[in-house]
Structure formats: structure tokens, C-alpha cells
Scaffold this motif. Structure first.
Motif, PDB file in Angstrom:
ATOM      1  N   TYR A  70       0.946  -1.141   0.053  1.00  0.00           N
ATOM      2  CA  TYR A  70      -0.030   0.052   0.118  1.00  0.00           C
ATOM      3  C   TYR A  70       0.988   1.282  -0.009  1.00  0.00           C
ATOM      4  O   TYR A  70       0.472   2.257  -0.570  1.00  0.00           O
ATOM      5  N   LYS A  71       1.870   1.261   0.836  1.00  0.00           N
ATOM      6  CA  LYS A  71       2.715   2.300   0.701  1.00  0.00           C
ATOM      7  C   LYS A  71       3.518   2.755  -0.576  1.00  0.00           C
ATOM      8  O   LYS A  71       3.445   3.747  -1.244  1.00  0.00           O
ATOM      9  N   MET A  72       3.863   1.655  -1.293  1.00  0.00           N
ATOM     10  CA  MET A  72       4.383   1.947  -2.790  1.00  0.00           C
ATOM     11  C   MET A  72       3.208   2.477  -3.747  1.00  0.00           C
ATOM     12  O   MET A  72       3.524   3.397  -4.486  1.00  0.00           O
ATOM     13  N   PHE A  73       1.935   1.809  -3.564  1.00  0.00           N
ATOM     14  CA  PHE A  73       0.917   2.137  -4.435  1.00  0.00           C
ATOM     15  C   PHE A  73       0.481   3.825  -3.950  1.00  0.00           C
ATOM     16  O   PHE A  73       0.533   4.478  -4.785  1.00  0.00           O
ATOM     17  N   ALA A  74       0.447   4.072  -2.559  1.00  0.00           N
ATOM     18  CA  ALA A  74      -0.114   5.564  -2.494  1.00  0.00           C
ATOM     19  C   ALA A  74       1.159   6.275  -3.037  1.00  0.00           C
ATOM     20  O   ALA A  74       0.705   7.537  -3.614  1.00  0.00           O
ATOM     21  N   ALA A  75       2.213   5.972  -2.802  1.00  0.00           N
ATOM     22  CA  ALA A  75       3.407   7.122  -3.173  1.00  0.00           C
ATOM     23  C   ALA A  75       3.224   7.129  -4.674  1.00  0.00           C
ATOM     24  O   ALA A  75       3.515   8.304  -5.324  1.00  0.00           O
ATOM     25  N   VAL A  89      -5.329  22.097 -13.819  1.00  0.00           N
ATOM     26  CA  VAL A  89      -6.596  21.488 -14.060  1.00  0.00           C
ATOM     27  C   VAL A  89      -7.170  21.010 -12.779  1.00  0.00           C
ATOM     28  O   VAL A  89      -6.442  20.799 -11.838  1.00  0.00           O
ATOM     29  N   ASP A  90      -8.332  21.224 -12.679  1.00  0.00           N
ATOM     30  CA  ASP A  90      -9.264  20.548 -11.794  1.00  0.00           C
ATOM     31  C   ASP A  90      -9.353  18.917 -12.031  1.00  0.00           C
ATOM     32  O   ASP A  90      -9.660  18.525 -12.915  1.00  0.00           O
ATOM     33  N   ILE A  91      -9.288  18.304 -10.860  1.00  0.00           N
ATOM     34  CA  ILE A  91      -9.552  16.784 -11.025  1.00  0.00           C
ATOM     35  C   ILE A  91     -10.827  16.277 -10.141  1.00  0.00           C
ATOM     36  O   ILE A  91     -11.095  16.743  -8.963  1.00  0.00           O
ATOM     37  N   VAL A  92     -11.648  15.467 -10.557  1.00  0.00           N
ATOM     38  CA  VAL A  92     -12.677  14.734 -10.177  1.00  0.00           C
ATOM     39  C   VAL A  92     -12.360  13.209 -10.384  1.00  0.00           C
ATOM     40  O   VAL A  92     -12.157  12.936 -11.441  1.00  0.00           O
ATOM     41  N   VAL A  93     -12.488  12.324  -9.256  1.00  0.00           N
ATOM     42  CA  VAL A  93     -12.610  10.832  -9.533  1.00  0.00           C
ATOM     43  C   VAL A  93     -13.953  10.312  -9.194  1.00  0.00           C
ATOM     44  O   VAL A  93     -14.358  10.838  -8.134  1.00  0.00           O
ATOM     45  N   VAL A  94     -14.327   9.509 -10.151  1.00  0.00           N
ATOM     46  CA  VAL A  94     -15.459   8.724  -9.747  1.00  0.00           C
ATOM     47  C   VAL A  94     -15.235   7.525  -9.827  1.00  0.00           C
ATOM     48  O   VAL A  94     -14.899   6.881 -10.559  1.00  0.00           O
ATOM     49  N   LEU A  95     -16.047   6.913  -8.608  1.00  0.00           N
ATOM     50  CA  LEU A  95     -15.732   5.671  -8.308  1.00  0.00           C
ATOM     51  C   LEU A  95     -16.954   4.863  -8.412  1.00  0.00           C
ATOM     52  O   LEU A  95     -18.141   5.263  -8.406  1.00  0.00           O
ATOM     53  N   ASP A  96     -16.954   3.330  -9.010  1.00  0.00           N
ATOM     54  CA  ASP A  96     -18.016   2.690  -8.901  1.00  0.00           C
ATOM     55  C   ASP A  96     -18.617   2.312  -7.740  1.00  0.00           C
ATOM     56  O   ASP A  96     -17.565   2.349  -6.698  1.00  0.00           O
ATOM     57  N   LEU A 152      -7.759  -3.599   0.381  1.00  0.00           N
ATOM     58  CA  LEU A 152      -7.895  -2.115   0.634  1.00  0.00           C
ATOM     59  C   LEU A 152      -7.425  -1.132  -0.170  1.00  0.00           C
ATOM     60  O   LEU A 152      -7.185   0.123   0.090  1.00  0.00           O
ATOM     61  N   ALA A 153      -6.930  -1.735  -1.486  1.00  0.00           N
ATOM     62  CA  ALA A 153      -6.709  -0.720  -2.427  1.00  0.00           C
ATOM     63  C   ALA A 153      -7.786   0.489  -2.647  1.00  0.00           C
ATOM     64  O   ALA A 153      -7.151   1.575  -2.831  1.00  0.00           O
ATOM     65  N   ARG A 154      -8.734   0.257  -2.642  1.00  0.00           N
ATOM     66  CA  ARG A 154      -9.841   1.072  -2.935  1.00  0.00           C
ATOM     67  C   ARG A 154     -10.139   2.339  -1.652  1.00  0.00           C
ATOM     68  O   ARG A 154      -9.800   3.574  -1.966  1.00  0.00           O
ATOM     69  N   ILE A 155      -9.794   1.788  -0.639  1.00  0.00           N
ATOM     70  CA  ILE A 155      -9.774   2.652   0.649  1.00  0.00           C
ATOM     71  C   ILE A 155      -8.576   3.565   0.509  1.00  0.00           C
ATOM     72  O   ILE A 155      -8.539   4.779   0.853  1.00  0.00           O
ATOM     73  N   GLN A 156      -7.380   2.935   0.475  1.00  0.00           N
ATOM     74  CA  GLN A 156      -5.933   3.617  -0.018  1.00  0.00           C
ATOM     75  C   GLN A 156      -6.192   4.780  -0.725  1.00  0.00           C
ATOM     76  O   GLN A 156      -5.720   5.750  -0.830  1.00  0.00           O
ATOM     77  N   THR A 157      -6.772   4.284  -2.022  1.00  0.00           N
ATOM     78  CA  THR A 157      -7.100   5.359  -3.145  1.00  0.00           C
ATOM     79  C   THR A 157      -7.752   6.438  -2.389  1.00  0.00           C
ATOM     80  O   THR A 157      -7.426   7.874  -2.598  1.00  0.00           O
ATOM     81  N   VAL A 158      -8.869   6.378  -1.731  1.00  0.00           N
ATOM     82  CA  VAL A 158      -9.661   7.483  -1.399  1.00  0.00           C
ATOM     83  C   VAL A 158      -9.062   8.209  -0.648  1.00  0.00           C
ATOM     84  O   VAL A 158      -8.796   9.661  -0.432  1.00  0.00           O
ATOM     85  N   ILE A 159      -8.205   7.577   0.614  1.00  0.00           N
ATOM     86  CA  ILE A 159      -7.537   8.343   1.596  1.00  0.00           C
ATOM     87  C   ILE A 159      -6.552   9.220   0.922  1.00  0.00           C
ATOM     88  O   ILE A 159      -6.081  10.367   1.260  1.00  0.00           O
ATOM     89  N   THR A 160      -5.789   8.750  -0.094  1.00  0.00           N
ATOM     90  CA  THR A 160      -4.692   9.509  -0.811  1.00  0.00           C
ATOM     91  C   THR A 160      -5.212  10.702  -1.509  1.00  0.00           C
ATOM     92  O   THR A 160      -4.706  11.753  -1.441  1.00  0.00           O
ATOM     93  N   LEU A 161      -6.362  10.495  -2.263  1.00  0.00           N
ATOM     94  CA  LEU A 161      -6.945  11.473  -3.086  1.00  0.00           C
ATOM     95  C   LEU A 161      -7.401  12.927  -1.853  1.00  0.00           C
ATOM     96  O   LEU A 161      -7.358  13.907  -2.414  1.00  0.00           O
ATOM     97  N   LYS A 162      -7.957  12.103  -0.837  1.00  0.00           N
ATOM     98  CA  LYS A 162      -8.606  13.336   0.095  1.00  0.00           C
ATOM     99  C   LYS A 162      -7.241  14.153   0.459  1.00  0.00           C
ATOM    100  O   LYS A 162      -7.389  15.149   0.789  1.00  0.00           O
ATOM    101  N   LYS A 163      -6.289  13.632   0.869  1.00  0.00           N
ATOM    102  CA  LYS A 163      -5.072  14.183   1.373  1.00  0.00           C
ATOM    103  C   LYS A 163      -4.632  15.166   0.175  1.00  0.00           C
ATOM    104  O   LYS A 163      -4.013  16.198   0.651  1.00  0.00           O
ATOM    105  N   LEU A 164      -4.664  14.855  -1.058  1.00  0.00           N
ATOM    106  CA  LEU A 164      -4.322  15.801  -2.067  1.00  0.00           C
ATOM    107  C   LEU A 164      -5.564  16.885  -2.645  1.00  0.00           C
ATOM    108  O   LEU A 164      -5.375  17.530  -3.743  1.00  0.00           O
ATOM    109  N   ASN A 165      -6.472  16.987  -1.858  1.00  0.00           N
ATOM    110  CA  ASN A 165      -7.598  17.607  -1.897  1.00  0.00           C
ATOM    111  C   ASN A 165      -8.396  17.499  -3.413  1.00  0.00           C
ATOM    112  O   ASN A 165      -8.841  18.551  -3.910  1.00  0.00           O
ATOM    113  N   VAL A 166      -8.551  16.082  -3.812  1.00  0.00           N
ATOM    114  CA  VAL A 166      -8.983  15.731  -5.121  1.00  0.00           C
ATOM    115  C   VAL A 166     -10.659  15.422  -4.742  1.00  0.00           C
ATOM    116  O   VAL A 166     -10.799  14.661  -3.417  1.00  0.00           O
TER     117      VAL A 166
END
Length: 394
Positions: A70-75, A89-96, A152-166
Motif C-alpha cells: 500500500y505504501k508503494m501504491f500510495a506514493a 487543471v481540476d480533478i474529479v475521481v468517480v468510483l463505481d 484495501l486498494a480502494r480505501i487507500q485510493t480514497v485516503i490518498t486522494l482526499k489528502k491531495l484535496n481531490v
């Protein structure tokens, strides 16, 4: 992840990119819009394809079956998003939605089949490990397709994106359906980034596949495809592109096409001496129909008389590309939430039930909006006109 969507279409569009796509410097476009007092372009990314794109950049192997890095993926995800953000640009991520609650039934069946194929390869690798044998002795195809996203890939993705204000959204039905609605309702320029060839034919979409994105000198360059340009190049009527998709074979029709050998019965050749692809032969065949629709073709009429499921399947495909889908009534969701709250208050169910219910909403995203009015979930899922992106300069 294999290219999702329409069989062979990504290869066809890639080979004809000079004719089918426009080269766009999205950063320059952004600067011009800001100078005019307009909003910056919005890059809408299909979340699951973003996750797989990052994993592919990491060159994952069967070793990921033993646990997620997960650390490698998040980085790697953070690097990708920060590089995009430097391009103005502004970024929006849409999940299933969560697995099992997504999409149309035919598409869900296709996804389950692909997952079953991948699971079979994973079982072979696990069996080798249990026998103390070297998994590297297995076929290369098994090793390449023998891994799955860490749990936990999906949760890690959301956490990382939130950290970057996406800004992160979760679709109630399916990400690509909501992405199309968001683009059509947007008051600003939008570009869709994914690896789903359905977007080549979606009306009102400016589609930039991951493979056609390039970041250089803090500028974002893209090859942008549109359904109008596709229809014009292949001389197809725009409102009949769904027929092309259905006959080529997509996640909705692929199974029934194979079951009844529909393309052969309709007389669509699978190739010719000039090296034309099957997709090109489908386009040529549709051109020869003229004003006759697929549903009016004598061969198709005979097919649907053999099994009414054929017409139902093709109608479902038509509805998908025209974005005419059934949504879960919001009153059902509201009633369920009301039921939980009332029974907690009257002590008919334990108090922790509400916390679990809200936890389910936050992580699994099974419902259209968060009762706590979480800032990332309180907007209409099909509109981004009012979305505030924290990093956007006023």
C-alpha cells in the motif's frame, strides 16, 4: 486490467488516432479560460481505471497475492495526481459502487466472468505455493493474470486522494454512466480519462485514454476522441453508434453474440483481404443497411423470434449508450435510513447499528448521498456545476 468496453475498438482508434482525435494542450486551454474569467477544465477520472493504471505502472506480479504494497501504491498515486495538478487543471475521481451492486445486469455478468477467469489463475498460483513449488514455472499468461487488487486498494485510493484535496464521488449505479451525465450537465469544459472504450462512442464526451496522456514541462497534452468525429470518419449516423457497439461486442452483448453466432447469421464478415479489422467490417455492414435499422433487419427479426432475450439484450445496450438507465428510487433509501434511526431511538435495535450503517455508506458507498451531509457526497451525483475544488484559484 484489460481494456474494458467494445471489442477491438481501442486498437482501431489508436491506429487511426490522427484522424479520430484532436491534439490538445489542456494546460494552455486552462490558462486561456482563466484569463477570460472562466473556470479551469475539469479532468474526470474513472476511479477503478485510475487504480489499475497505477498498479500497472508499478509492474505488479503474482507476489501481490501475498498482500498489498500500500505504501508503494500510495506514493505512485500521489505522484501521478500531483503531476496532473501542476498542469493547472481540476480533478474529479468517480468510483463505481461496491462490488455486486454496480451496473446493468449484463455488464455485471461479464465482470463476474472476467473475475472468475482471474480467480482460476490465482488458484493455480496458490496451489503451487502450498506445494512448495515455484510459481514461476507456470505459464506467463497465468502469472500476468494471476493477481487481484489488494483488498484495501480502494480505501487507500480514497485516503490518498482526499489528502491531495481531490474531489471524490461514488456512483450509485456505475461510474461511466454518472461520468457521462456529469459531462453533459457541466458548465465548463470536461475531459474523461479512463481505459474504457465505451467512452469513444458516448455522446457529449471528450475522451482521453490514459495511453494518450502526456505530462511534459508542467503541461498536460492529450489526444481527445469524440463520438461525433468517430461517426463522421466511419460515415455512421451518430444516433446509431450503439448498433456498432452492440455488434462489435461489448460488456452487455458479448455473451449473447457468442451464444447465437449473431454476427455470422447477419452476414458480417470477420475480415477481408485488405486487412480491415472486424470493427471496420461492422461499420461497413451498417453503412450498407442505409435507412434500415438493426431492429428492422430481416436476419435480426428472425433471431429475436428465436429468443426474445436477444432483443432485450440489445435494447439494454441501446439504453446504456443513450444513458437511459433505471436508478434506485431515493425514497427507498430515505425510508431505510429513517427505519434505522427510528429503531435506534426506540431501542429496538442496538445503538451501534447506526454507526455501522454510516460506516457502510462512507466506505462501501452503496447509497446516493451521505445522511451526515459529508462535503464530498452532498452534491447531485450527476452534476458538477456546483462542486468546489479546494485547489482551484478564484
Amino acid at each position: 486490467l484489460d481494456m474494458m468496453g467494445i471489442r477491438g475498438l481501442h486498437s482501431l482508434c489508436s491506429s487511426q488516432a490522427n484522424e479520430l482525435a484532436d491534439a490538445v494542450n489542456i494546460t494552455i486551454m486552462s490558462r486561456e479560460r482563466v484569463t477570460k474569467g472562466e473556470r479551469r477544465p475539469i479532468i474526470i477520472i474513472d476511479g477503478m481505471f485510475l487504480i489499475f493504471h497505477i498498479f500497472q505502472k508499478l509492474d505488479v506480479t503474482w507476489h501481490w497475492l501475498l498482500g498489498g504494497e500500500y505504501k508503494m501504491f500510495a506514493a505512485e498515486l500521489e505522484k501521478f495526481i500531483k503531476d496532473m495538478q501542476t498542469c493547472e487543471v481540476d480533478i474529479v475521481v468517480v468510483l463505481d459502487p461496491a462490488r455486486g451492486s454496480e451496473g446493468l445486469q449484463k455488464k455485471k455478468s461479464e465482470h463476474e466472468k472476467r473475475f472468475a477467469d482471474r480467480s482460476e489463475n490465482m488458484d493455480k498460483i496458490i496451489s503451487c505455493i502450498q506445494k512448495n513449488e515455484d510459481p514461476e514455472s507456470l505459464d506467463e499468461e497465468v502469472l500476468q493474470q494471476g493477481w487481484q487488487l489488494p483488498c484495501l486498494a480502494r480505501i487507500q485510493t480514497v485516503i490518498t486522494l482526499k489528502k491531495l484535496n481531490v474531489h471524490v464521488r461514488t456512483s450509485l449505479i456505475e461510474a461511466d454512466i454518472d461520468i457521462c451525465k456529469m459531462c453533459r450537465s457541466s458548465a465548463t469544459t470536461t475531459f474523461v480519462v479512463a481505459n474504457d472504450s465505451d467512452f469513444y462512442l458516448m455522446p457529449g464526451i471528450q475522451y482521453a485514454p490514459f495511453s494518450f496522456l502526456e505530462i511534459k514541462d508542467n503541461m498536460l497534452f492529450a489526444r481527445v476522441f469524440t463520438s461525433k468525429k468517430f461517426a463522421s470518419f466511419f460515415k455512421l449516423k451518430h444516433d446509431r453508434l450503439w448498433e456498432f457497439a452492440a455488434l462489435c461486442g461489448n460488456d452487455i452483448t458479448r455473451e449473447i453474440l457468442q451464444k447465437y453466432d449473431i454476427q455470422r447469421i447477419l452476414g458480417i464478415p470477420f475480415g477481408n483481404k485488405r486487412g480491415k479489422s472486424f470493427d471496420e467490417m461492422v461499420a461497413k455492414w451498417l453503412n450498407q443497411l442505409g435507412e434500415t435499422t438493426l431492429f428492422g433487419h430481416p436476419g435480426f427479426i428472425q433471431l429475436k423470434q428465436k429468443d426474445p432475450e436477444i432483443e432485450i439484450c440489445f435494447q439494454e445496450c441501446r439504453g446504456f449508450y443513450e444513458i437511459v438507465e433505471e436508478t434506485q428510487p431515493e425514497d427507498e433509501v430515505d425510508e431505510y435510513h429513517k427505519f434505522i434511526k427510528e429503531n435506534v431511538q426506540s431501542c429496538h435495535i442496538p445503538s451501534w447499528s447506526l454507526a455501522v450503517y454510516l460506516h457502510r455508506i462512507f466506505y462501501c458507498k452503496l447509497l446516493p448521498r451521505n445522511p451526515l451531509n459529508h462535503p464530498s457526497e452532498d452534491q447531485d451525483a450527476t452534476s458538477i456545476n456546483n462542486v468546489t475544488l479546494p485547489l482551484r484559484k478564484a
